[in-house]
Write a protein that holds these residues in place. Sequence first.
Motif, PDB file in Angstrom:
ATOM      1  N   ASN A 338     -44.682  -9.379  19.386  1.00 33.84           N
ATOM      2  CA  ASN A 338     -43.344  -8.887  19.084  1.00 33.84           C
ATOM      3  C   ASN A 338     -42.562  -9.893  18.244  1.00 33.84           C
ATOM      4  O   ASN A 338     -41.851  -9.526  17.305  1.00 33.84           O
ATOM      5  CB  ASN A 338     -42.592  -8.587  20.386  1.00 33.84           C
ATOM      6  N   ARG A 339     -42.693 -11.169  18.574  1.00 34.17           N
ATOM      7  CA  ARG A 339     -41.980 -12.198  17.810  1.00 34.17           C
ATOM      8  C   ARG A 339     -42.414 -12.202  16.354  1.00 34.17           C
ATOM      9  O   ARG A 339     -41.586 -12.235  15.441  1.00 34.17           O
ATOM     10  CB  ARG A 339     -42.237 -13.569  18.453  1.00 34.17           C
ATOM     11  N   MET A 340     -43.729 -12.112  16.110  1.00 35.27           N
ATOM     12  CA  MET A 340     -44.210 -12.135  14.730  1.00 35.27           C
ATOM     13  C   MET A 340     -43.831 -10.848  14.000  1.00 35.27           C
ATOM     14  O   MET A 340     -43.578 -10.874  12.789  1.00 35.27           O
ATOM     15  CB  MET A 340     -45.732 -12.326  14.695  1.00 35.27           C
ATOM     16  N   ARG A 341     -43.762  -9.733  14.685  1.00 33.83           N
ATOM     17  CA  ARG A 341     -43.329  -8.485  14.033  1.00 33.83           C
ATOM     18  C   ARG A 341     -41.917  -8.647  13.471  1.00 33.83           C
ATOM     19  O   ARG A 341     -41.628  -8.213  12.359  1.00 33.83           O
ATOM     20  CB  ARG A 341     -43.377  -7.320  15.027  1.00 33.83           C
ATOM     21  N   GLN A 342     -41.049  -9.256  14.257  1.00 39.81           N
ATOM     22  CA  GLN A 342     -39.679  -9.455  13.803  1.00 39.81           C
ATOM     23  C   GLN A 342     -39.615 -10.423  12.629  1.00 39.81           C
ATOM     24  O   GLN A 342     -38.861 -10.219  11.663  1.00 39.81           O
ATOM     25  CB  GLN A 342     -38.827  -9.973  14.961  1.00 39.81           C
ATOM     26  N   ILE A 343     -40.421 -11.472  12.692  1.00 34.48           N
ATOM     27  CA  ILE A 343     -40.408 -12.488  11.635  1.00 34.48           C
ATOM     28  C   ILE A 343     -40.896 -11.903  10.315  1.00 34.48           C
ATOM     29  O   ILE A 343     -40.259 -12.067   9.260  1.00 34.48           O
ATOM     30  CB  ILE A 343     -41.266 -13.703  12.041  1.00 34.48           C
ATOM     31  N   VAL A 344     -42.039 -11.213  10.342  1.00 36.66           N
ATOM     32  CA  VAL A 344     -42.594 -10.702   9.082  1.00 36.66           C
ATOM     33  C   VAL A 344     -41.751  -9.556   8.526  1.00 36.66           C
ATOM     34  O   VAL A 344     -41.632  -9.403   7.306  1.00 36.66           O
ATOM     35  CB  VAL A 344     -44.078 -10.286   9.231  1.00 36.66           C
ATOM     36  N   ALA A 345     -41.162  -8.760   9.414  1.00 38.36           N
ATOM     37  CA  ALA A 345     -40.287  -7.671   8.947  1.00 38.36           C
ATOM     38  C   ALA A 345     -39.037  -8.242   8.285  1.00 38.36           C
ATOM     39  O   ALA A 345     -38.620  -7.791   7.208  1.00 38.36           O
ATOM     40  CB  ALA A 345     -39.900  -6.767  10.113  1.00 38.36           C
ATOM     41  N   SER A 346     -38.445  -9.229   8.925  1.00 42.17           N
ATOM     42  CA  SER A 346     -37.264  -9.875   8.348  1.00 42.17           C
ATOM     43  C   SER A 346     -37.591 -10.510   7.002  1.00 42.17           C
ATOM     44  O   SER A 346     -36.817 -10.395   6.040  1.00 42.17           O
ATOM     45  CB  SER A 346     -36.740 -10.937   9.312  1.00 42.17           C
ATOM     46  N   TYR A 347     -38.742 -11.153   6.907  1.00 44.68           N
ATOM     47  CA  TYR A 347     -39.132 -11.819   5.663  1.00 44.68           C
ATOM     48  C   TYR A 347     -39.273 -10.795   4.534  1.00 44.68           C
ATOM     49  O   TYR A 347     -38.824 -11.035   3.403  1.00 44.68           O
ATOM     50  CB  TYR A 347     -40.438 -12.578   5.863  1.00 44.68           C
ATOM     51  N   TRP A 348     -39.895  -9.655   4.839  1.00 46.01           N
ATOM     52  CA  TRP A 348     -40.070  -8.615   3.821  1.00 46.01           C
ATOM     53  C   TRP A 348     -38.722  -8.075   3.355  1.00 46.01           C
ATOM     54  O   TRP A 348     -38.476  -7.925   2.160  1.00 46.01           O
ATOM     55  CB  TRP A 348     -40.947  -7.489   4.358  1.00 46.01           C
ATOM     56  N   ILE A 349     -37.825  -7.811   4.284  1.00 48.72           N
ATOM     57  CA  ILE A 349     -36.539  -7.194   3.938  1.00 48.72           C
ATOM     58  C   ILE A 349     -35.593  -8.180   3.254  1.00 48.72           C
ATOM     59  O   ILE A 349     -34.980  -7.857   2.224  1.00 48.72           O
ATOM     60  CB  ILE A 349     -35.872  -6.614   5.204  1.00 48.72           C
ATOM     61  N   TYR A 350     -35.476  -9.394   3.798  1.00 46.62           N
ATOM     62  CA  TYR A 350     -34.424 -10.305   3.344  1.00 46.62           C
ATOM     63  C   TYR A 350     -34.912 -11.367   2.358  1.00 46.62           C
ATOM     64  O   TYR A 350     -34.230 -11.657   1.376  1.00 46.62           O
ATOM     65  CB  TYR A 350     -33.753 -10.972   4.552  1.00 46.62           C
ATOM     66  N   ASP A 351     -36.090 -11.937   2.587  1.00 52.10           N
ATOM     67  CA  ASP A 351     -36.589 -12.971   1.678  1.00 52.10           C
ATOM     68  C   ASP A 351     -37.238 -12.365   0.440  1.00 52.10           C
ATOM     69  O   ASP A 351     -37.102 -12.899  -0.659  1.00 52.10           O
ATOM     70  CB  ASP A 351     -37.592 -13.867   2.406  1.00 52.10           C
ATOM     71  N   MET A 352     -37.944 -11.242   0.632  1.00 47.94           N
ATOM     72  CA  MET A 352     -38.624 -10.609  -0.494  1.00 47.94           C
ATOM     73  C   MET A 352     -37.850  -9.421  -1.049  1.00 47.94           C
ATOM     74  O   MET A 352     -38.281  -8.804  -2.023  1.00 47.94           O
ATOM     75  CB  MET A 352     -40.035 -10.190  -0.080  1.00 47.94           C
ATOM     76  N   GLN A 353     -36.717  -9.106  -0.417  1.00 52.10           N
ATOM     77  CA  GLN A 353     -35.862  -8.000  -0.875  1.00 52.10           C
ATOM     78  C   GLN A 353     -36.629  -6.689  -0.963  1.00 52.10           C
ATOM     79  O   GLN A 353     -36.478  -5.910  -1.899  1.00 52.10           O
ATOM     80  CB  GLN A 353     -35.223  -8.344  -2.228  1.00 52.10           C
ATOM     81  N   GLY A 354     -37.475  -6.440   0.062  1.00 53.70           N
ATOM     82  CA  GLY A 354     -38.323  -5.255   0.059  1.00 53.70           C
ATOM     83  C   GLY A 354     -37.672  -4.056   0.722  1.00 53.70           C
ATOM     84  O   GLY A 354     -36.705  -4.180   1.478  1.00 53.70           O
ATOM     85  N   ASP A 355     -38.196  -2.895   0.434  1.00 51.30           N
ATOM     86  CA  ASP A 355     -37.753  -1.624   1.018  1.00 51.30           C
ATOM     87  C   ASP A 355     -38.272  -1.566   2.453  1.00 51.30           C
ATOM     88  O   ASP A 355     -39.481  -1.596   2.692  1.00 51.30           O
ATOM     89  CB  ASP A 355     -38.321  -0.475   0.183  1.00 51.30           C
ATOM     90  N   TRP A 356     -37.376  -1.453   3.429  1.00 50.46           N
ATOM     91  CA  TRP A 356     -37.778  -1.435   4.837  1.00 50.46           C
ATOM     92  C   TRP A 356     -38.748  -0.300   5.137  1.00 50.46           C
ATOM     93  O   TRP A 356     -39.614  -0.425   6.013  1.00 50.46           O
ATOM     94  CB  TRP A 356     -36.545  -1.334   5.742  1.00 50.46           C
ATOM     95  N   ARG A 357     -38.639   0.809   4.383  1.00 56.47           N
ATOM     96  CA  ARG A 357     -39.509   1.953   4.643  1.00 56.47           C
ATOM     97  C   ARG A 357     -40.963   1.642   4.314  1.00 56.47           C
ATOM     98  O   ARG A 357     -41.883   2.138   4.977  1.00 56.47           O
ATOM     99  CB  ARG A 357     -39.037   3.156   3.828  1.00 56.47           C
ATOM    100  N   ALA A 358     -41.189   0.812   3.299  1.00 59.30           N
ATOM    101  CA  ALA A 358     -42.555   0.414   2.961  1.00 59.30           C
ATOM    102  C   ALA A 358     -43.148  -0.435   4.080  1.00 59.30           C
ATOM    103  O   ALA A 358     -44.311  -0.268   4.466  1.00 59.30           O
ATOM    104  CB  ALA A 358     -42.560  -0.350   1.636  1.00 59.30           C
ATOM    105  N   GLY A 359     -42.342  -1.358   4.614  1.00 61.41           N
ATOM    106  CA  GLY A 359     -42.806  -2.176   5.728  1.00 61.41           C
ATOM    107  C   GLY A 359     -43.114  -1.335   6.952  1.00 61.41           C
ATOM    108  O   GLY A 359     -44.139  -1.537   7.630  1.00 61.41           O
ATOM    109  N   ALA A 360     -42.258  -0.370   7.242  1.00 56.92           N
ATOM    110  CA  ALA A 360     -42.474   0.512   8.382  1.00 56.92           C
ATOM    111  C   ALA A 360     -43.752   1.323   8.204  1.00 56.92           C
ATOM    112  O   ALA A 360     -44.503   1.555   9.160  1.00 56.92           O
ATOM    113  CB  ALA A 360     -41.277   1.434   8.568  1.00 56.92           C
ATOM    114  N   ALA A 361     -44.012   1.760   6.981  1.00 59.42           N
ATOM    115  CA  ALA A 361     -45.223   2.530   6.696  1.00 59.42           C
ATOM    116  C   ALA A 361     -46.481   1.678   6.883  1.00 59.42           C
ATOM    117  O   ALA A 361     -47.508   2.160   7.372  1.00 59.42           O
ATOM    118  CB  ALA A 361     -45.169   3.091   5.277  1.00 59.42           C
ATOM    119  N   TRP A 362     -46.410   0.398   6.496  1.00 58.78           N
ATOM    120  CA  TRP A 362     -47.564  -0.492   6.664  1.00 58.78           C
ATOM    121  C   TRP A 362     -47.842  -0.716   8.148  1.00 58.78           C
ATOM    122  O   TRP A 362     -48.991  -0.699   8.593  1.00 58.78           O
ATOM    123  CB  TRP A 362     -47.337  -1.814   5.952  1.00 58.78           C
TER     124      TRP A 362
END
Length: 417
Positions: A338-362
Amino acid sequence: MSTLIYWFCNDLRLADNPAFTQACLKADSLLPVFIHDSKEQETVYGFERLGLHRKAFLRASLDDLKAQLRAQGSDLLEFSGQPSEVLLQLLKDSAADAIYCEQIEAPEEIEQVRMLQEQGADVNEFWQSSMLDPLTLPFELAKMPDVFTAFRREVERAQLKFAQPINAPKKIPSLPAILSQASMLPTTAQSVSHPYLLGGASHAQAHLKQYLERRLPDSYKETRNQLIGMDYSSKFSAWLALGCISARDIAAQLSDYENRYGANDGTYWLWFELLWRDYFRFIHFKYGQKLYRASGLTGVPVKPSYAPSFEQWCTGNTGTDLVDAGMRELHQSGYLSNRMRQIVASYWIYDMQGDWRAGAAWFESQLIDYDVYSNQGNWLYIAGRGTDPRGGRPFNVAKQTQDHDPREIYRKLWLSS
């Protein structure tokens, strides 16, 4: 003579399955089926919605269910196709009177039932995937508190703990004598590659039994944010996601454990996490399709994802070691703490400026414990597009690295593999 179809979805168990129990009580003959949905199997991002690890865990879970049904003189018939089309044909072939199934309050599943009903099918749905019975809540679901803390406080004030689970049916009606075999699938068993988890209700019960016998609930709160191993967290989620075990069953056995050994922070925190799971389910009754908009419950537009950066994130090649280790664990095992899920999701959204929907789909593609409610809820939560009034949840990766992998054990494990 009454013939019914039981449509297994995310409830691959016989014990504490009210919908299946009711079908057994009502039917003279019963046709248990599972349908592998052939519609839109590839995402708009170019990868399969059901990745290798999810397929294998599902296969093992279906084989386990099939064995239990056969032991009682029944069987599980598997089909591939668009669920409403397959079920309508089965209704015709078997002259069945109705379909029984669990209720899933998510857009695609709601649409499948709607299409069946539009064609005149009698569909009997039963809500059964939550720990709490929504009818006992101290509020209407349409007016439930938006914020989890307020939701939890009202539940605790009402002294609600869990709905009592029920036993498996004593007798399963015989199969109807029908059916062309043309659209049925072979059921060759596969094993999930994750070293810890094997799909199926029998494995779920065995895991829960050993987890309680080894007194692991006592240490759960202290260990739950660790990254490596079997025992730092409960690992119930994969079996819960496919309904190989029910949240009510886990909560009831946890309550028995507390009666025997005493309640503590660990046992409370396990119940607390099951309550979070309920919250993500119940909020769907309030907001429904709005939870699946690009902007979520906000009016904030979403920036489009760029393919090269998304590929780097998915494959664990971002250049940030902790994130890369997490993404490689996910890809190689189908699981992530759970901890790593939060870390990698946050990194995709905020550090990489990614679309949250793409991360959710992955995550949907890769996680063996993918659950539509929790996946959607957690990604909205991290992205600040859900019900949390405090906005998004950006994580400081450097701090997370120091806090959770100071000796580089986790990073060395996955970056060297």
